[in-house]
Design a protein around this motif. Structure first.
Motif, PDB file in Angstrom:
ATOM      1  N   VAL A  85      85.293 -25.367  92.530  1.00 31.12           N
ATOM      2  CA  VAL A  85      83.952 -25.742  92.972  1.00 31.12           C
ATOM      3  C   VAL A  85      84.051 -27.052  93.743  1.00 31.12           C
ATOM      4  O   VAL A  85      84.754 -27.987  93.330  1.00 31.12           O
ATOM      5  N   PHE A  86      83.338 -27.102  94.871  1.00 34.76           N
ATOM      6  CA  PHE A  86      83.366 -28.267  95.745  1.00 34.76           C
ATOM      7  C   PHE A  86      81.962 -28.789  95.984  1.00 34.76           C
ATOM      8  O   PHE A  86      81.003 -28.020  96.048  1.00 34.76           O
ATOM      9  N   LEU A  87      81.856 -30.094  96.154  1.00 33.93           N
ATOM     10  CA  LEU A  87      80.596 -30.780  96.437  1.00 33.93           C
ATOM     11  C   LEU A  87      80.712 -31.547  97.746  1.00 33.93           C
ATOM     12  O   LEU A  87      81.757 -32.155  98.018  1.00 33.93           O
ATOM     13  N   GLY A 130      79.691 -36.884 103.803  1.00 35.11           N
ATOM     14  CA  GLY A 130      80.085 -35.666 104.484  1.00 35.11           C
ATOM     15  C   GLY A 130      81.414 -35.055 104.099  1.00 35.11           C
ATOM     16  O   GLY A 130      81.759 -33.983 104.576  1.00 35.11           O
ATOM     17  N   GLU A 131      82.196 -35.668 103.225  1.00 36.18           N
ATOM     18  CA  GLU A 131      83.484 -35.103 102.815  1.00 36.18           C
ATOM     19  C   GLU A 131      83.287 -34.138 101.648  1.00 36.18           C
ATOM     20  O   GLU A 131      82.436 -34.356 100.793  1.00 36.18           O
ATOM     21  N   TRP A 132      84.100 -33.073 101.615  1.00 33.54           N
ATOM     22  CA  TRP A 132      84.101 -32.163 100.473  1.00 33.54           C
ATOM     23  C   TRP A 132      84.934 -32.765  99.356  1.00 33.54           C
ATOM     24  O   TRP A 132      86.027 -33.282  99.597  1.00 33.54           O
ATOM     25  N   LEU A 133      84.432 -32.698  98.149  1.00 33.82           N
ATOM     26  CA  LEU A 133      85.116 -33.215  96.970  1.00 33.82           C
ATOM     27  C   LEU A 133      85.317 -32.065  95.990  1.00 33.82           C
ATOM     28  O   LEU A 133      84.354 -31.380  95.630  1.00 33.82           O
ATOM     29  N   GLU A 134      86.567 -31.834  95.585  1.00 29.60           N
ATOM     30  CA  GLU A 134      86.841 -30.793  94.591  1.00 29.60           C
ATOM     31  C   GLU A 134      86.432 -31.300  93.212  1.00 29.60           C
ATOM     32  O   GLU A 134      86.899 -32.358  92.762  1.00 29.60           O
ATOM     33  N   LEU A 135      85.583 -30.530  92.532  1.00 23.13           N
ATOM     34  CA  LEU A 135      85.112 -30.912  91.201  1.00 23.13           C
ATOM     35  C   LEU A 135      85.956 -30.311  90.086  1.00 23.13           C
ATOM     36  O   LEU A 135      85.997 -30.835  88.981  1.00 23.13           O
ATOM     37  N   GLY A 136      86.606 -29.188  90.368  1.00 20.23           N
ATOM     38  CA  GLY A 136      87.416 -28.506  89.367  1.00 20.23           C
ATOM     39  C   GLY A 136      87.146 -27.014  89.404  1.00 20.23           C
ATOM     40  O   GLY A 136      86.389 -26.529  90.235  1.00 20.23           O
ATOM     41  N   HIS A 175      71.451 -34.758 101.352  1.00 22.22           N
ATOM     42  CA  HIS A 175      71.629 -33.308 101.351  1.00 22.22           C
ATOM     43  C   HIS A 175      72.854 -32.978 100.512  1.00 22.22           C
ATOM     44  O   HIS A 175      73.952 -33.432 100.819  1.00 22.22           O
ATOM     45  N   TYR A 176      72.659 -32.211  99.440  1.00 19.86           N
ATOM     46  CA  TYR A 176      73.737 -31.776  98.552  1.00 19.86           C
ATOM     47  C   TYR A 176      74.164 -30.360  98.927  1.00 19.86           C
ATOM     48  O   TYR A 176      73.306 -29.503  99.173  1.00 19.86           O
ATOM     49  N   PHE A 177      75.473 -30.096  98.920  1.00 18.52           N
ATOM     50  CA  PHE A 177      76.030 -28.775  99.154  1.00 18.52           C
ATOM     51  C   PHE A 177      77.014 -28.471  98.028  1.00 18.52           C
ATOM     52  O   PHE A 177      77.846 -29.313  97.698  1.00 18.52           O
ATOM     53  N   VAL A 183      79.158 -18.732  92.038  1.00 19.31           N
ATOM     54  CA  VAL A 183      78.736 -17.370  92.312  1.00 19.31           C
ATOM     55  C   VAL A 183      78.128 -17.275  93.707  1.00 19.31           C
ATOM     56  O   VAL A 183      78.353 -16.329  94.437  1.00 19.31           O
ATOM     57  N   ARG A 184      77.394 -18.295  94.097  1.00 17.24           N
ATOM     58  CA  ARG A 184      76.771 -18.351  95.423  1.00 17.24           C
ATOM     59  C   ARG A 184      76.737 -19.806  95.888  1.00 17.24           C
ATOM     60  O   ARG A 184      76.426 -20.707  95.104  1.00 17.24           O
ATOM     61  N   SER A 185      77.022 -20.055  97.160  1.00 17.11           N
ATOM     62  CA  SER A 185      76.903 -21.411  97.707  1.00 17.11           C
ATOM     63  C   SER A 185      75.438 -21.832  97.643  1.00 17.11           C
ATOM     64  O   SER A 185      74.529 -21.002  97.685  1.00 17.11           O
TER      65      SER A 185
END
Length: 129
Positions: free
Chosen positions: A17-19, A52-58, A87-89, A94-96
């Motif tokens: 999962v990424f944020l 704006g960077e993607w961060l891996e949460l685990g 803005h959170y992504f 299961v779904r973005s």
């Protein structure tokens, strides 16, 4: 001022999962993150989420039944507008999913935008959508 959202986010046991968080209107900001109560940005300068960077949460199995709390503090310094947005992504569940919070800070105003995400793995006998 404080603005917030709460989100239940379905994850899959083996999926990462990424944020990603982006800030709008050219206002300066700082975002801190806590997962299961622990700060998770130790590798970043000043423990602040890079815009704006993607961060891996685990992976989902590790995130199940845990909470992520993000606090973004914004100050109005842009002379062209008093607006601010966060803005959170999320992807990898299961779904973005994404959500945007915004507000008029007023001249030289400040606000804290708080996002709370609860992660869970759907039970096998429920529909995954």
């Amino acid at each position: 001022m404080a603005r917030n959202f709460n989100k239940l986010y379905k994850v899959l046991p083996d999926e990462k999962v990424f944020l990603r968080i982006t800030i709008g209107y050219g206002q300066p900001s700082a975002t801190t993150l806590r997962l299961r109560g622990e700060e998770i940005l130790h590798e970043h300068a000043d423990d602040v989420m890079p815009n704006g960077e993607w961060l891996e949460l685990g992976v989902g199995a590790d995130l199940h039944d845990s909470s992520l709390i993000g606090v973004t503090s914004i100050q109005d310094t842009n002379p062209a507008t008093d607006m601010a947005s966060v803005h959170y992504f999320l992807r990898g569940g299961v779904r973005s999913w994404d959500d945007r919070m915004q507000d008029d800070l007023g001249e030289n105003g400040t606000a804290d935008f708080v996002g709370i995400t609860e992660f869970y793995i759907p039970r096998a006998n429920t529909e995954v959508t």
